[in-house]
Design an enzyme around this catalytic site. Sequence first.
Site, PDB file in Angstrom:
ATOM      1  N   GLN A  91       4.460  -9.418   4.775  1.00 47.40           N
ATOM      2  CA  GLN A  91       5.850  -9.037   5.036  1.00 47.40           C
ATOM      3  C   GLN A  91       6.200  -9.225   6.504  1.00 47.40           C
ATOM      4  OE1 GLN A  91       6.642  -5.397   3.070  1.00 47.40           O
ATOM      5  NE2 GLN A  91       8.789  -5.320   3.589  1.00 47.40           N
ATOM      6  N   SER A 121      -2.130  -8.012   5.149  1.00 44.89           N
ATOM      7  CA  SER A 121      -1.466  -6.983   4.342  1.00 44.89           C
ATOM      8  C   SER A 121      -1.160  -7.529   2.944  1.00 44.89           C
ATOM      9  CB  SER A 121      -0.213  -6.474   5.062  1.00 44.89           C
ATOM     10  OG  SER A 121       0.284  -5.304   4.437  1.00 44.89           O
ATOM     11  N   LEU A 122       0.105  -7.725   2.584  1.00 42.06           N
ATOM     12  CA  LEU A 122       0.437  -8.292   1.272  1.00 42.06           C
ATOM     13  C   LEU A 122      -0.326  -9.602   1.028  1.00 42.06           C
ATOM     14  CD1 LEU A 122       2.392  -8.622  -1.287  1.00 42.06           C
ATOM     15  CD2 LEU A 122       3.468 -10.306   0.188  1.00 42.06           C
ATOM     16  N   ARG A 178       3.426  -2.388  -6.148  1.00 40.47           N
ATOM     17  CA  ARG A 178       3.191  -2.053  -4.733  1.00 40.47           C
ATOM     18  C   ARG A 178       4.507  -2.073  -3.964  1.00 40.47           C
ATOM     19  NH1 ARG A 178       1.906  -4.942   0.299  1.00 40.47           N
ATOM     20  NH2 ARG A 178       0.089  -4.048   1.359  1.00 40.47           N
ATOM     21  N   HIS A 196       0.758   1.512   6.203  1.00 41.94           N
ATOM     22  CA  HIS A 196      -0.593   1.488   6.786  1.00 41.94           C
ATOM     23  C   HIS A 196      -0.855   2.736   7.635  1.00 41.94           C
ATOM     24  CE1 HIS A 196      -1.362  -2.468   5.195  1.00 41.94           C
ATOM     25  NE2 HIS A 196      -0.239  -2.897   5.702  1.00 41.94           N
ATOM     26  N   GLN A 238      -6.215  -0.163   1.461  1.00 39.18           N
ATOM     27  CA  GLN A 238      -5.378  -0.999   2.321  1.00 39.18           C
ATOM     28  C   GLN A 238      -4.011  -0.396   2.640  1.00 39.18           C
ATOM     29  OE1 GLN A 238      -2.584  -3.853   1.597  1.00 39.18           O
ATOM     30  NE2 GLN A 238      -3.929  -5.608   1.917  1.00 39.18           N
TER      31      GLN A 238
END
Length: 293
Positions: A11, A89-90, A114, A189, A238
């Site tokens: 993202q 991340s993603l 998610r 996060h 994560q």
Amino acid sequence: MTKTAWVFPGQGSQAQGMGVDLLDIPSAQDKFAQAETILGWSVTDVCKSDIEQLSRTLYTQPSLYVVETILADLLRERGHKPDLVAGHSLGEYIALYIAGVFEWSAGLHLVKRRAELMDSASGGMMAALMNFDQEQLAKVIAQTPDVVLANDNSPAQVIISGTTEAVQAVMSQVKSKRAIPLKVSGAFHSPLVATAATEFQEILESVTFQPAVVPVLSNVEPLPSVNPEELKQRLIKQMTGSVRWREISLQLPANGIERVVEIGPGNVLTGLIKRTVSNLTLENVRTAAELPS
């Protein structure tokens, strides 16, 4: 033979019009149609729309997953394959798909849920700090409750996450060249999204992971693994854990990688890798035109 890593952005890398040039390719058309059935909305319509809609977590994450997986699959169709994969991340979901850990639609179902959970996780903020005093940052974060280092991106760029008051306190105390609040709905996060992460863990537990066909460097544990249970446990951590991208970058040459291909819009990851390690060949595949013939 040159050892190659494929890396996938997350993202923040989304761009208006991304993926639209893939519509001329039959296999891509099939994936876009499958995605619309799973998501209930059209990825290409969202990518063509205004950047504000595309930048909403609910739409950003599935759109990036679909566009990046299509580009990576087209690379594989042309006979290319990675020796190692990682995603920011993603982007880790695309890396796991390419590594054969789960099949494509299972990955999109995970990303859809998610995105929904993260989109609804309001409260708190995130901010990027550039060219900062590392010792001072570590000290201030240690002394400030409710704020964490969310993304350790490179020696010159980090992202902090936490309550609005705590993030602003760190921004005001740490000397940096630039400090920019991010346009996100919540403190990703960080422990502030623990409720969403717990709900998502139940969904992740229900999905069967297969052994990876190429090693994966995970965000929360940047050491190569092909073990399905280990990769799942890392993914569970994560959402609330830190993205350790600087360490992932350092692991690339340590694992004999000489060439890195960033697959997806923008060039965020190749830029971060360049600031962390030298002597790697860095390439980008952002569009159909950049696919090797």
